[in-house]
Design an enzyme around this catalytic site. Structure first.
Site, short mmCIF file in Angstrom:
data_model
loop_
_atom_site.label_atom_id
_atom_site.label_comp_id
_atom_site.label_asym_id
_atom_site.label_seq_id
_atom_site.Cartn_x
_atom_site.Cartn_y
_atom_site.Cartn_z
N SER A 1 0.84 -1.18 0.00
CA SER A 1 0.00 0.00 0.00
C SER A 1 0.88 1.23 0.00
CB SER A 1 -0.86 -0.05 1.27
OG SER A 1 -1.70 1.05 1.33
N HIS B 1 -1.91 7.01 -5.17
CA HIS B 1 -2.10 5.93 -4.21
C HIS B 1 -2.20 4.60 -4.95
CE1 HIS B 1 -5.33 3.12 -2.78
NE2 HIS B 1 -4.59 3.12 -1.70
N ASN C 1 -2.61 0.16 -4.00
CA ASN C 1 -2.74 -0.90 -3.01
C ASN C 1 -3.05 -2.18 -3.76
OD1 ASN C 1 -5.32 -2.31 -1.26
ND2 ASN C 1 -3.36 -2.08 -0.22
N TYR C 2 -2.25 -3.23 -3.50
CA TYR C 2 -2.53 -4.55 -4.09
C TYR C 2 -2.46 -5.57 -2.97
CZ TYR C 2 -2.43 -2.18 -8.47
OH TYR C 2 -2.76 -1.31 -9.49
N GLY D 1 -4.39 -2.38 13.82
CA GLY D 1 -3.09 -2.60 13.18
C GLY D 1 -2.09 -1.56 13.66
N ARG D 2 -0.87 -1.59 13.09
CA ARG D 2 0.15 -0.60 13.49
C ARG D 2 -0.30 0.78 12.99
NH1 ARG D 2 5.07 1.63 11.25
NH2 ARG D 2 6.50 2.18 12.94
N ILE D 3 -0.65 1.66 13.92
CA ILE D 3 -1.37 2.88 13.57
C ILE D 3 -0.55 3.82 12.69
CG2 ILE D 3 -0.78 4.23 15.63
CD1 ILE D 3 -4.19 3.93 13.91
N GLU D 4 0.75 3.91 12.92
CA GLU D 4 1.58 4.80 12.11
C GLU D 4 1.65 4.32 10.66
OE1 GLU D 4 2.82 7.76 12.70
OE2 GLU D 4 2.31 7.86 14.82
N SER D 5 1.56 3.01 10.46
CA SER D 5 1.57 2.49 9.09
C SER D 5 0.23 2.73 8.42
CB SER D 5 1.89 0.99 9.10
OG SER D 5 3.18 0.78 9.65
#
Lengths: 370, 370
Positions: A161, A175, A177-178, A329-333
């Site tokens: 992403s 942007h 995302n796959y 999930g990892r919020i910063e990501s």
């Protein structure tokens, strides 16, 4: 899991840290929701994020992970070369139950104010609510009427992403995302697999030649796989990237597809891989052409307001973001897609006939570009 | 509806315009969702936004509307006086089926970068999905299992809502909202009424004396009505303004209550009115004290990042905003709460022991201030 540089003892330590984090203070609530365990930072990105006791490198999971890791390397290298100054910072993490991710972010580059490319592999059980967010319209109903009590749906997800926001208001945001998803048998529903993805472009001003190039690139990729793909996935992007409360799309579209499982898995994998491989060709020439364009304060102000709408879209509608927020999930990501700057003016004046009005019109009434 | 300055012919014209807007292009979808008709701009705010053929001025609806209109006047006058330069712009609108609103926004004042105070009166039928957003945990289940097919829940809502963002990073952002709701009999469920509301404070830096004053003001108001109110509504604010994916509140709380109908209606109305009346006393002294404080670029950067979290909270969790987005209310009024500027850095460094870290800690672990 292959944790390069981590001995079994180190891995046990990571798992212990994670368990502590997960049960300490407010975190506890997150992990009790049927979501995903809290991540643990790694010193270096592991060779693979898969569970080696379960997943074979030669299987579809292994092949998909290798493809997105390879694409992350290639795209980040090309973006650094184009920027000439900025460098991607890398953060890798894993989860004790398996899975993890590698996030790369460039901030305050010469050309891009913020650009992120992340890959992640997630094993977990998702609350039926998140399952619906991930599967959208195709979601199955929880057979018991309250799936949370049935323990949630076991799933595997791997994806790449990215969002890139240039400084110059004439260079567009992009942007992509796959992703590849599997659910396991659950409450009598057989396991499923599907691919999703897409690439879309969000300029602050309309440039027709740019749009012909961008859309044309994806039309060519689609046409190599199925003559019906481009028209279908272009229309799907126009529908998906619609910000309903603004009555316009966030940008000028591209391609989008989800729940794709209507052909043999290898064929869809090949299409997904080719579309991912077209990112540099479709996008970087647009940035190269405009990174040095002259601009005014008014152009920057308009760009910041369009980025405000981008934030609204991502937090309210975007399936990946809302899925990430729900599954902790990892919020910063998850939020690396947000721009460095955004602006909200009350009732902004957009002069009829101005370049700003043309952009709004093109976002409200999708055009054919290729 | 009382439309001062609008003849019956003018009103018919407005209704015609609205009908056209509602059926033109993309709007059609919004009005087909069981939401609210598209609004029509008015030249001036009407004396009342109620339906004169249905609602009596002496009833609870009339009294609540007069109270929030009066509070809007008083608060805007006090804020203009404190700002010394900025002026509120006023936009009034109505809907053909009844109801409307008056939004006032000051942008780029001397003290506030953006301050909005809006009142609205809404008649409509809400999709059960929005009913759940409005009622939260206390929502009733749709008896048929698919309420949309049953035509949605008829409701009346009147409220005042405000967010104010000062320029100076040591002067806090403040939000308040006080509302009165009624639903009519629907699918065998008897009609209900309830009050909701609250005032909360969002500084970028902790100032203990400020917080004692702010919370102390609301404690005194609460104590005049019920000795249990402050503790209960302070805790409710700490719960409600929690930004789950950030594991912290957006700010340092205040009071919040919803679904309040456990006492005679006049008693809760009196409490709600007093809490609304405390806004100037609780907030303006904090702005007066800090509007001229010296600050650095780093302070402004931190303020913009906290405003990013404020945007996340409002778009993802805030009940009023998510209700407004789902029911297709007047979008500029719903989103006037968003700051002029916001910023998202990837993995920002917050130095342990710094004033920035103290703020995060106070948002993560609520304190007792009064």
């Amino acid at each position: 899991m292959h944790l390069s540089g981590h001995s079994p003892a180190a891995r046990a330590e990571l798992q212990q840290q994670s368990a502590e984090k997960a049960t300490a203070g407010l975190d506890g609530e997150r992990c009790g929701c049927g979501g995903i365990e809290k991540e643990v930072a790694l010193e270096a990105a592991p060779d693979s994020l898969l569970r080696d006791e379960i997943d074979e490198a030669s299987g579809i999971r292994g092949r998909f992970e290798r493809r997105i890791r390879e694409a992350q390397n290639a795209i980040c290298a090309a973006v650094e070369a184009e920027d000439g100054e900025g460098r991607f910072r890398e953060d890798a993490w894993c989860r004790p139950g398996g899975g993890g991710g590698v996030s790369r972010v460039m901030q305050n580059g010469r050309v891009w104010e913020k650009a992120g490319v992340g890959v992640s592999v997630v094993y977990g059980t998702m609350p039926p609510e998140a399952y619906r967010a991930a599967r959208g319209a195709a979601a199955v109903k929880s057979p018991s009427g309250n799936g949370a009590s049935a323990g949630g749906v076991p799933f595997f997800a791997a994806g790449i992403s990215s969002v890139m926001h240039p400084h110059n208001p004439f260079a567009p945001t992009m942007h992509f995302n796959y992703r590849y998803f599997e659910t396991e048998d659950w409450n009598g529903i057989p396991g499923q697999w599907w691919f999703g993805g897409g690439t879309d472009i969000t300029p602050a001003y309309v440039n027709e030649a740019d749009m012909r190039h961008f859309h044309g690139t994806y039309k060519a990729v689609c046409d190599r796989h199925d003559p019906e793909y481009y028209a279908r996935f272009k229309a799907w992007a126009d529908e998906y990237f619609f910000c309903k409360h603004r009555e316009q799309r966030r940008g000028l579209g591209g391609i989008f597809f989800d729940d794709l499982n209507h052909k043999p898995r290898d064929e869809i994998m090949a299409f997904s891989s080719d579309a991912l491989g077209a990112v540099e060709e479709s996008y970087l020439p647009l940035v190269r052409a405009h990174k040095g364009d002259a601009y005014t304060e008014q152009n920057k102000r308009w760009q910041a307001m369009r980025r405000g709408l981008y934030v609204e879209y991502n937090l309210v509608y975007d399936r990946g973001t809302t899925f990430g927020l729900k599954t902790a999930g990892r919020i910063e990501s998850i939020l690396m897609s947000l721009p460095l700057h955004a602006r909200w003016e009350y009732c902004p004046d957009v002069e009829p006939g101005s370049p700003e009005a043309e952009l709004v019109d093109a976002c409200a009434h999708p055009r054919t570009w290729a």
